[in-house]
Design an enzyme around this catalytic site. Structure first.
Site, PDB file in Angstrom:
ATOM      1  N   GLU A  39      26.520   6.702  82.325  1.00  0.00           N
ATOM      2  CA  GLU A  39      25.991   5.326  82.412  1.00  0.00           C
ATOM      3  C   GLU A  39      25.331   5.089  83.777  1.00  0.00           C
ATOM      4  O   GLU A  39      24.370   4.341  83.885  1.00  0.00           O
ATOM      5  CB  GLU A  39      27.127   4.321  82.147  1.00  0.00           C
ATOM      6  CG  GLU A  39      27.509   4.308  80.667  1.00  0.00           C
ATOM      7  CD  GLU A  39      28.966   4.006  80.381  1.00  0.00           C
ATOM      8  OE1 GLU A  39      29.669   3.481  81.255  1.00  0.00           O
ATOM      9  OE2 GLU A  39      29.405   4.320  79.254  1.00  0.00           O
TER      10      GLU A  39
ATOM     11  N   GLY B  93      31.607   6.181  73.733  1.00  0.00           N
ATOM     12  CA  GLY B  93      31.609   4.848  73.148  1.00  0.00           C
ATOM     13  C   GLY B  93      31.083   4.782  71.729  1.00  0.00           C
ATOM     14  O   GLY B  93      30.784   3.703  71.220  1.00  0.00           O
TER      15      GLY B  93
ATOM     16  N   HIS C  52      28.761   9.466  86.268  1.00  0.00           N
ATOM     17  CA  HIS C  52      28.989   9.093  84.864  1.00  0.00           C
ATOM     18  C   HIS C  52      27.622   8.899  84.196  1.00  0.00           C
ATOM     19  O   HIS C  52      26.674   8.423  84.836  1.00  0.00           O
ATOM     20  CB  HIS C  52      29.829   7.813  84.799  1.00  0.00           C
ATOM     21  CG  HIS C  52      30.282   7.503  83.417  1.00  0.00           C
ATOM     22  ND1 HIS C  52      29.453   6.937  82.485  1.00  0.00           N
ATOM     23  CD2 HIS C  52      31.469   7.713  82.794  1.00  0.00           C
ATOM     24  CE1 HIS C  52      30.117   6.802  81.342  1.00  0.00           C
ATOM     25  NE2 HIS C  52      31.340   7.272  81.500  1.00  0.00           N
TER      26      HIS C  52
HETATM   27  P1  PGA Z   1      34.791   6.357  75.641  1.00  0.00           P
HETATM   28  O1  PGA Z   1      34.190   6.514  77.126  1.00  0.00           O
HETATM   29  O2  PGA Z   1      36.176   6.955  75.682  1.00  0.00           O
HETATM   30  O3  PGA Z   1      34.796   4.882  75.380  1.00  0.00           O
HETATM   31  O4  PGA Z   1      33.890   7.113  74.733  1.00  0.00           O
HETATM   32  C1  PGA Z   1      34.454   7.634  77.913  1.00  0.00           C
HETATM   33  C2  PGA Z   1      33.773   7.466  79.246  1.00  0.00           C
HETATM   34  O5  PGA Z   1      32.703   6.872  79.289  1.00  0.00           O
HETATM   35  O6  PGA Z   1      34.287   7.913  80.293  1.00  0.00           O
END
Ligand code: PGA
Length: 258
Positions: free
Chosen positions: A98, A174, A96
């Site tokens: 992040e 996000g 991911h």
């Molecule tokens: P989001 O996140 O739908 O809040 O944009 C998606 C994700 O990070 O998998």
């Protein structure tokens, strides 16, 4: 069109009690819908067993958000693929954005995690996606191609069959600014062509390529209608039962209409 797959990524959210409530609300809402859409909930590790317990009687599966690249040993704080497989987890997110950003995960680390997951029978959901800069510079295809080649193209055909890909443009995660359906379709088609070149037409057609990044109940239908969008990886909108179930229903509608 094959049935869609909708995965909820809760990230580091919810107390134990809230997690329990959310799982129950989602279970009750989808009970009796005889869904064709695959549904996966990816809560934090500590709530995985709670999720697998509920998953046994319900129409969803449990997924982890990460796993160690190592099999076992002196790796303080890590959780192995084998450990999550032992409690009935069927999917695991890998790479991911992040994790790439805050935990310095490279494509090489991601490749090792994919290997661990496949070894223990868990489906890796391998995330890829470009930064805003890459898109502005027109490098987005190149970036995604490198991510995919370096993290999964070492697999043989049989191993590749168990892999799910999630295209998540980083600028859409996000932010409330989703990729347009046309942008998503263009990239998904590109990814499918890469797969076709490497693994053949059948593998390319069968592979699930999900879209993630501000996918919600309002835009899911249009995104899922795109020919190469096989479902969604949902962050924020998976934290509210009603919205998440609306997204699942959008996936069902697309399938019925095609
Ligand atoms: P989001 O996140 O739908 O809040 O944009 C998606 C994700 O990070 O998998």
């Amino acid at each position: 069109m094959k049935p869609k797959l909708v995965i909820g990524n809760w990230k580091m959210n919810k107390s134990f009690e809230e997690a329990d409530d959310l799982i129950i609300e989602i279970s009750e809402a989808i009970e009796g819908l005889t869904l064709q859409t695959g549904v996966v909930l990816c809560p934090p590790y500590l709530y995985l067993e709670l999720t697998t317990d509920h998953a046994e009687e319900n129409e969803f599966s449990a997924g982890a958000q990460n796993c160690s690249e190592f099999e076992n040993g002196a790796f303080t704080g890590e959780i192995s693929a084998e450990m999550i497989s032992e409690i009935g987890v069927e999917f695991c997110l890998v790479g991911h954005s992040e994790r790439r950003k805050y935990f310095a995960e490279s494509n090489q680390t991601i490749a090792k995690k994919v290997d661990q997951l496949l070894k223990f029978g868990i489906i890796p959901v391998v995330c890829c996606g470009e930064q805003l800069e890459d898109r502005k510079n027109g490098n987005h295809f190149q970036v995604v191609e490198t991510q995919i080649k370096e993290s999964i193209f070492h697999l043989n055909n049989e191993q590749f069959e168990s892999v799910v890909i999630a295209y998540e443009p980083v600028w859409a995660i996000g932010t409330g600014e989703n990729a347009t359906p046309a942008q998503a379709e263009e990239m998904h088609q590109f990814i499918r062509q890469l797969i076709e070149k490497k693994y053949g037409t059948e593998a390319a057609y069968s592979c699930y390529i999900l879209y993630g990044g501000s996918c919600n109940a309002q835009n899911a239908l249009e995104l899922f209608t795109q020919q190469n969008v096989d479902g969604g990886l949902i962050g924020g909108a998976s934290l509210k039962a009603k919205e998440f179930v609306d997204i699942i229903e959008a996936a069902e509608t697309v399938l019925k209409d095609n």
